[in-house]
Write a protein that holds these residues in place. Structure first.
Motif, PDB file in Angstrom:
ATOM      1  N   GLU A 217      45.875  43.375  25.887  1.00 48.30           N
ATOM      2  CA  GLU A 217      46.643  44.315  25.075  1.00 48.30           C
ATOM      3  C   GLU A 217      47.594  45.076  25.993  1.00 48.30           C
ATOM      4  OE1 GLU A 217      43.945  46.847  23.035  1.00 48.30           O
ATOM      5  OE2 GLU A 217      43.075  45.236  21.816  1.00 48.30           O
ATOM      6  N   TYR A 218      48.838  45.229  25.556  1.00 47.61           N
ATOM      7  CA  TYR A 218      49.818  45.914  26.391  1.00 47.61           C
ATOM      8  C   TYR A 218      50.718  46.797  25.536  1.00 47.61           C
ATOM      9  CZ  TYR A 218      52.885  42.166  24.695  1.00 47.61           C
ATOM     10  OH  TYR A 218      53.591  41.304  23.902  1.00 47.61           O
ATOM     11  N   GLU A 219      51.446  47.661  26.214  1.00 44.85           N
ATOM     12  CA  GLU A 219      52.428  48.513  25.549  1.00 44.85           C
ATOM     13  C   GLU A 219      53.741  48.406  26.295  1.00 44.85           C
ATOM     14  OE1 GLU A 219      53.081  53.267  24.942  1.00 44.85           O
ATOM     15  OE2 GLU A 219      51.129  52.457  24.333  1.00 44.85           O
ATOM     16  N   GLU A 220      54.825  48.175  25.551  1.00 45.70           N
ATOM     17  CA  GLU A 220      56.136  48.089  26.166  1.00 45.70           C
ATOM     18  C   GLU A 220      56.708  49.484  26.383  1.00 45.70           C
ATOM     19  OE1 GLU A 220      58.773  45.191  24.434  1.00 45.70           O
ATOM     20  OE2 GLU A 220      57.070  44.116  23.539  1.00 45.70           O
ATOM     21  N   LYS A 221      57.757  49.559  27.188  1.00 48.24           N
ATOM     22  CA  LYS A 221      58.288  50.866  27.591  1.00 48.24           C
ATOM     23  C   LYS A 221      58.801  51.670  26.403  1.00 48.24           C
ATOM     24  CE  LYS A 221      62.889  49.046  28.808  1.00 48.24           C
ATOM     25  NZ  LYS A 221      63.932  48.997  29.847  1.00 48.24           N
ATOM     26  N   GLU A 222      59.212  50.987  25.311  1.00 45.43           N
ATOM     27  CA  GLU A 222      59.684  51.706  24.130  1.00 45.43           C
ATOM     28  C   GLU A 222      58.529  52.169  23.246  1.00 45.43           C
ATOM     29  OE1 GLU A 222      60.439  48.547  24.782  1.00 45.43           O
ATOM     30  OE2 GLU A 222      62.535  48.540  25.455  1.00 45.43           O
ATOM     31  N   GLY A 223      57.301  51.813  23.626  1.00 44.71           N
ATOM     32  CA  GLY A 223      56.133  52.208  22.846  1.00 44.71           C
ATOM     33  C   GLY A 223      55.574  51.118  21.957  1.00 44.71           C
ATOM     34  N   THR A 224      56.277  49.980  21.869  1.00 49.65           N
ATOM     35  CA  THR A 224      55.792  48.864  21.052  1.00 49.65           C
ATOM     36  C   THR A 224      54.518  48.285  21.642  1.00 49.65           C
ATOM     37  OG1 THR A 224      58.078  48.310  20.483  1.00 49.65           O
ATOM     38  CG2 THR A 224      56.396  46.623  20.068  1.00 49.65           C
ATOM     39  N   LYS A 225      53.525  48.073  20.817  1.00 54.02           N
ATOM     40  CA  LYS A 225      52.252  47.517  21.275  1.00 54.02           C
ATOM     41  C   LYS A 225      52.191  46.029  20.951  1.00 54.02           C
ATOM     42  CE  LYS A 225      49.484  51.748  20.954  1.00 54.02           C
ATOM     43  NZ  LYS A 225      50.633  52.655  21.004  1.00 54.02           N
ATOM     44  N   GLY A 226      51.510  45.283  21.798  1.00 51.75           N
ATOM     45  CA  GLY A 226      51.372  43.852  21.584  1.00 51.75           C
ATOM     46  C   GLY A 226      50.132  43.321  22.271  1.00 51.75           C
ATOM     47  N   SER A 227      49.858  42.057  22.047  1.00 55.14           N
ATOM     48  CA  SER A 227      48.730  41.403  22.707  1.00 55.14           C
ATOM     49  C   SER A 227      49.060  39.938  22.906  1.00 55.14           C
ATOM     50  CB  SER A 227      47.444  41.560  21.895  1.00 55.14           C
ATOM     51  OG  SER A 227      47.525  40.848  20.677  1.00 55.14           O
ATOM     52  N   ILE A 228      48.395  39.349  23.871  1.00 56.72           N
ATOM     53  CA  ILE A 228      48.592  37.936  24.176  1.00 56.72           C
ATOM     54  C   ILE A 228      47.282  37.368  24.693  1.00 56.72           C
ATOM     55  CG2 ILE A 228      49.386  38.418  26.531  1.00 56.72           C
ATOM     56  CD1 ILE A 228      51.272  36.007  26.259  1.00 56.72           C
ATOM     57  N   ASN A 229      47.024  36.114  24.388  1.00 60.21           N
ATOM     58  CA  ASN A 229      45.839  35.446  24.904  1.00 60.21           C
ATOM     59  C   ASN A 229      46.209  34.571  26.087  1.00 60.21           C
ATOM     60  OD1 ASN A 229      44.326  36.625  22.931  1.00 60.21           O
ATOM     61  ND2 ASN A 229      44.051  34.774  21.707  1.00 60.21           N
ATOM     62  N   ALA A 230      45.339  34.524  27.068  1.00 61.08           N
ATOM     63  CA  ALA A 230      45.576  33.718  28.261  1.00 61.08           C
ATOM     64  C   ALA A 230      44.326  32.929  28.605  1.00 61.08           C
ATOM     65  CB  ALA A 230      45.974  34.607  29.430  1.00 61.08           C
ATOM     66  N   ASP A 231      44.560  31.761  29.201  1.00 62.24           N
ATOM     67  CA  ASP A 231      43.443  30.971  29.719  1.00 62.24           C
ATOM     68  C   ASP A 231      42.955  31.531  31.044  1.00 62.24           C
ATOM     69  OD1 ASP A 231      43.428  28.522  27.811  1.00 62.24           O
ATOM     70  OD2 ASP A 231      45.527  28.769  28.376  1.00 62.24           O
ATOM     71  N   LEU A 232      43.875  32.142  31.792  1.00 57.98           N
ATOM     72  CA  LEU A 232      43.547  32.721  33.096  1.00 57.98           C
ATOM     73  C   LEU A 232      44.362  33.984  33.277  1.00 57.98           C
ATOM     74  CD1 LEU A 232      42.191  32.478  35.931  1.00 57.98           C
ATOM     75  CD2 LEU A 232      44.189  31.118  36.638  1.00 57.98           C
ATOM     76  N   LEU A 233      43.699  35.042  33.727  1.00 54.57           N
ATOM     77  CA  LEU A 233      44.351  36.321  33.980  1.00 54.57           C
ATOM     78  C   LEU A 233      44.163  36.676  35.452  1.00 54.57           C
ATOM     79  CD1 LEU A 233      45.701  39.010  33.129  1.00 54.57           C
ATOM     80  CD2 LEU A 233      43.429  39.833  32.483  1.00 54.57           C
ATOM     81  N   ILE A 234      45.271  36.918  36.152  1.00 51.90           N
ATOM     82  CA  ILE A 234      45.237  37.315  37.550  1.00 51.90           C
ATOM     83  C   ILE A 234      45.605  38.792  37.652  1.00 51.90           C
ATOM     84  CG2 ILE A 234      46.137  36.900  39.870  1.00 51.90           C
ATOM     85  CD1 ILE A 234      44.625  34.518  38.727  1.00 51.90           C
ATOM     86  N   GLY A 235      44.725  39.579  38.219  1.00 53.23           N
ATOM     87  CA  GLY A 235      44.992  41.001  38.430  1.00 53.23           C
ATOM     88  C   GLY A 235      45.572  41.222  39.813  1.00 53.23           C
ATOM     89  N   ALA A 236      46.846  41.633  39.867  1.00 53.90           N
ATOM     90  CA  ALA A 236      47.526  41.868  41.144  1.00 53.90           C
ATOM     91  C   ALA A 236      48.323  43.161  41.059  1.00 53.90           C
ATOM     92  CB  ALA A 236      48.437  40.692  41.476  1.00 53.90           C
ATOM     93  N   ASP A 237      47.718  44.159  40.425  1.00 52.29           N
ATOM     94  CA  ASP A 237      48.453  45.393  40.126  1.00 52.29           C
ATOM     95  C   ASP A 237      48.166  46.533  41.098  1.00 52.29           C
ATOM     96  OD1 ASP A 237      45.913  45.300  38.960  1.00 52.29           O
ATOM     97  OD2 ASP A 237      46.461  46.554  37.255  1.00 52.29           O
ATOM     98  N   GLY A 238      47.881  46.191  42.353  1.00 49.50           N
ATOM     99  CA  GLY A 238      47.903  47.167  43.429  1.00 49.50           C
ATOM    100  C   GLY A 238      46.670  48.036  43.560  1.00 49.50           C
ATOM    101  N   PRO A 239      46.692  48.949  44.554  1.00 55.21           N
ATOM    102  CA  PRO A 239      45.515  49.771  44.844  1.00 55.21           C
ATOM    103  C   PRO A 239      45.133  50.743  43.732  1.00 55.21           C
ATOM    104  CG  PRO A 239      47.390  50.427  46.197  1.00 55.21           C
ATOM    105  CD  PRO A 239      47.778  49.149  45.536  1.00 55.21           C
ATOM    106  N   SER A 240      46.058  51.065  42.839  1.00 55.70           N
ATOM    107  CA  SER A 240      45.740  51.897  41.671  1.00 55.70           C
ATOM    108  C   SER A 240      45.595  51.024  40.429  1.00 55.70           C
ATOM    109  CB  SER A 240      46.820  52.954  41.453  1.00 55.70           C
ATOM    110  OG  SER A 240      46.842  53.882  42.515  1.00 55.70           O
ATOM    111  N   SER A 241      45.023  49.853  40.596  1.00 56.08           N
ATOM    112  CA  SER A 241      44.936  48.817  39.573  1.00 56.08           C
ATOM    113  C   SER A 241      44.408  49.297  38.225  1.00 56.08           C
ATOM    114  CB  SER A 241      44.039  47.685  40.082  1.00 56.08           C
ATOM    115  OG  SER A 241      43.732  46.771  39.067  1.00 56.08           O
ATOM    116  N   THR A 242      45.191  49.059  37.184  1.00 57.67           N
ATOM    117  CA  THR A 242      44.735  49.332  35.823  1.00 57.67           C
ATOM    118  C   THR A 242      43.603  48.387  35.442  1.00 57.67           C
ATOM    119  OG1 THR A 242      46.917  50.122  35.130  1.00 57.67           O
ATOM    120  CG2 THR A 242      45.426  49.364  33.396  1.00 57.67           C
TER     121      THR A 242
END
Length: 402
Positions: free
Chosen positions: A150-175
Motif C-alpha cells: 500500500e502506498y500514497e502518492e505525493k498528491e495524497g492519492t492512495k494505491g496498492s500493488i501486488n508483487a511476487d518479490l519485494l526488495i526493501g532498500a529504503d535506507g537507514p530510516s527504512s519504512t
C-alpha cells in the motif's frame, strides 16, 4: 526463480535500490522502484564515496555505459596540528562521488538522460525498469503467494500493488523495517560528520600536496577529519577539474543546546539525521569555520573555510536481526538492514554486495538461507567494526592523535 511474468517492487530509489533494480532488470524481471522523494531526481548529496571492491565489481559487471567511476588515491597519510606528515601507508584506494554513481545507475535502470554519461543501448534479454517518485509506502501484507504494498502518492492519492518479490532498500530510516520490525530503532551515536567539497583548481599548493590523489587524516582528542579527491562536475576525472572532499567528525551530546541548534536549519526546522546542503545557518557555519582555523592543520582549515555548501550528517547506529520475511517474498538490503558508521567506508559497498548476492540467489547459484547468512554476516561484522572505529576516534584515544 524464473523472471518471466514476475513483478518485482523495490522500495527506495537511492543507490541501494538502484543496485538491486539494475541486477533485477538484467535478469529479465519487470522492476518498479517506489521512491518517496517528491522529485524525479534525487538531489545531489555533494558527498564523496570510497569505492570499495564490491562497488568496483558491481560497475564492472553491470554498467553498460562502461564509464570510469573513480579517482585513484595512492597513499594514506596522517598529519599533525602543524600540517606535517607523521605517518604514511602505501595503500591504493578508489574514490568516487554519490552523484556520479547515481546518474550511472539511473542511465542503466530507466534510461535517464544526464550529463554524466550516455544512456546505454538495451541489453539483450533484460526486463523493464520504471522509477515512480513521490510514492511513500504505508503498509505491506502477505497475501498468499504475493505481497501487497500500500502506498500514497505525493498528491495524497492512495494505491496498492501486488508483487511476487519485494526488495526493501529504503535506507537507514527504512519504512519497511519500521513496519516489519518496529522494535528496531535508529540511534544517535553522540557525534556528527560535517561534510563538504572544494574545487581542486582553487586549492593552494599545500592543499594539493596533502589531498590530491591521497587519503589524508588528522586526529585529536574527540575529533577526526579526513579528505580525498573525488570526481568533479558531471563526473569529470580531469586533473584540475575534480573536487576535494572532506569529512569532519565532532562530538555533540544529543540533549545539548549546541546539538539542537546545529540541527536546526535556516528556516527554523529541526532535522533528525541530515542537515541538507543550503540549509545551514550562517552563524553556525561561521562558528565552525572559526573552530577550523584554530584547531585544524592549515591544509584542512583551508578546505573547510573555503567550502560554500557544507552539510551535516548525524552519526547513527541501526542493525536489523534479519533481512528475509514471508518465506523470502520480502528481502531487505543495504542501509535498510544495517546502517554502518562512515568510518568503515563500506555503506555503498554493502548495497553493492547485497545486490550481487541477490543475483546469485535469483540465478539459483545459492539458496535463500545462504543469501541470508552471507549478507547478514557482512552487515554484523561491518556494523561492529564501525562502532569500534568510531568509539576509538571520538571517545577513546587514536594512536596518531596529537
Amino acid at each position: 526463480m524464473s523472471s518471466k511474468g514476475m513483478q518485482v517492487i523495490v522500495v527506495g530509489g537511492s543507490l541501494g535500490g538502484l543496485f538491486a533494480g539494475v541486477v533485477l532488470k538484467r535478469l529479465g524481471y519487470s522492476v518498479r522502484i517506489l521512491e518517496r522523494n517528491p522529485t524525479p531526481l534525487l538531489h545531489n548529496q555533494g558527498a564523496g564515496v570510497v569505492a570499495g571492491g564490491d562497488t568496483q565489481s558491481f560497475f564492472s559487471k553491470y554498467d553498460a555505459t562502461h564509464s570510469p567511476i573513480s579517482v585513484t588515491s595512492r597513499l594514506r597519510h596522517y598529519l599533525d596540528k602543524d600540517g606535517k606528515q607523521i605517518h604514511t601507508e602505501d595503500t591504493v584506494q578508489k574514490m568516487t562521488s554519490w552523484d556520479l554513481l547515481y546518474y550511472l545507475l539511473r542511465a542503466n535502470f530507466d534510461g535517464v538522460e544526464n550529463d554524466y554519461c550516455k544512456v546505454p543501448a538495451p541489453v539483450k534479454g533484460e526486463g523493464k525498469g520504471s522509477y515512480d517518485y513521490g510514492h511513500t509506502v504505508k503498509n505491506i501484507r502477505d497475501v498468499g503467494n504475493k505481497i501487497e504494498i500500500e502506498y500514497e502518492e505525493k498528491e495524497g492519492t492512495k494505491g496498492s500493488i501486488n508483487a511476487d518479490l519485494l526488495i526493501g532498500a529504503d535506507g537507514p530510516s527504512s519504512t519497511l523495517r519500521s513496519i516489519l520490525m518496529p522494535e528496531v530503532k535508529r540511534e544517535y551515536a553522540g557525534y556528527v560528520a560535517w561534510r563538504g567539497t572544494v574545487p581542486e583548481a582553487g586549492a593552494s599548493d599545500a592543499v594539493k600536496a596533502a589531498f590530491v590523489e591521497k587519503f589524508a587524516f588528522y586526529h585529536s582528542e574527540g575529533v577526526q577529519i579526513l579528505a580525498y579527491t573525488i570526481p568533479g562536475h558531471n563526473g569529470t576525472l580531469d586533473v584540475g577539474k575534480r573536487l576535494i572532499n572532506w569529512v569532519w567528525y565532532c562530538n555533540y551530546p544529543q540533549d545539548s543546546k549546541e546539538y539542537t541548534e546545529l540541527m536546526t536549519d535556516s528556516d527554523g526546522k529541526k532535522h533528525h539525521n541530515t542537515l541538507p546542503i543550503g540549509k545551514m545557518r550562517k552563524d553556525i557555519w561561521d562558528q565552525q569555520k572559526d573552530r577550523a582555523s584554530k584547531s585544524l592543520p592549515p591544509q584542512f582549515a583551508e578546505i573547510v573555510c573555503n567550502t560554500e555548501q557544507p552539510f551535516i550528517q548525524a552519526i547513527t547506529d541501526v542493525l536489523s536481526p534479519r533481512n528475509s520475511f514471508f518465506d523470502g517474498k520480502v528481502l531487505m538490503i543495504g542501509d535498510a538492514v544495517c546502517g554502518f558508521r562512515p568510518h568503515t567506508a563500506a555503506s555503498t559497498s554493502q548495497a553493492a554486495f547485497d545486490a550481487q548476492k541477490l543475483d546469485d540467489l535469483l540465478r539459483g547459484e545459492i539458496i535463500r538461507e545462504q543469501w541470508e547468512t552471507d549478507t547478514m554476516e557482512y552487515a554484523r561484522y561491518m556494523q561492529r567494526r564501525g562502532v569500534e572505529m568510531g568509539q576509538r576516534s571520538q571517545f577513546g584515544h587514536h594512536p596518531l592523535a596529537k
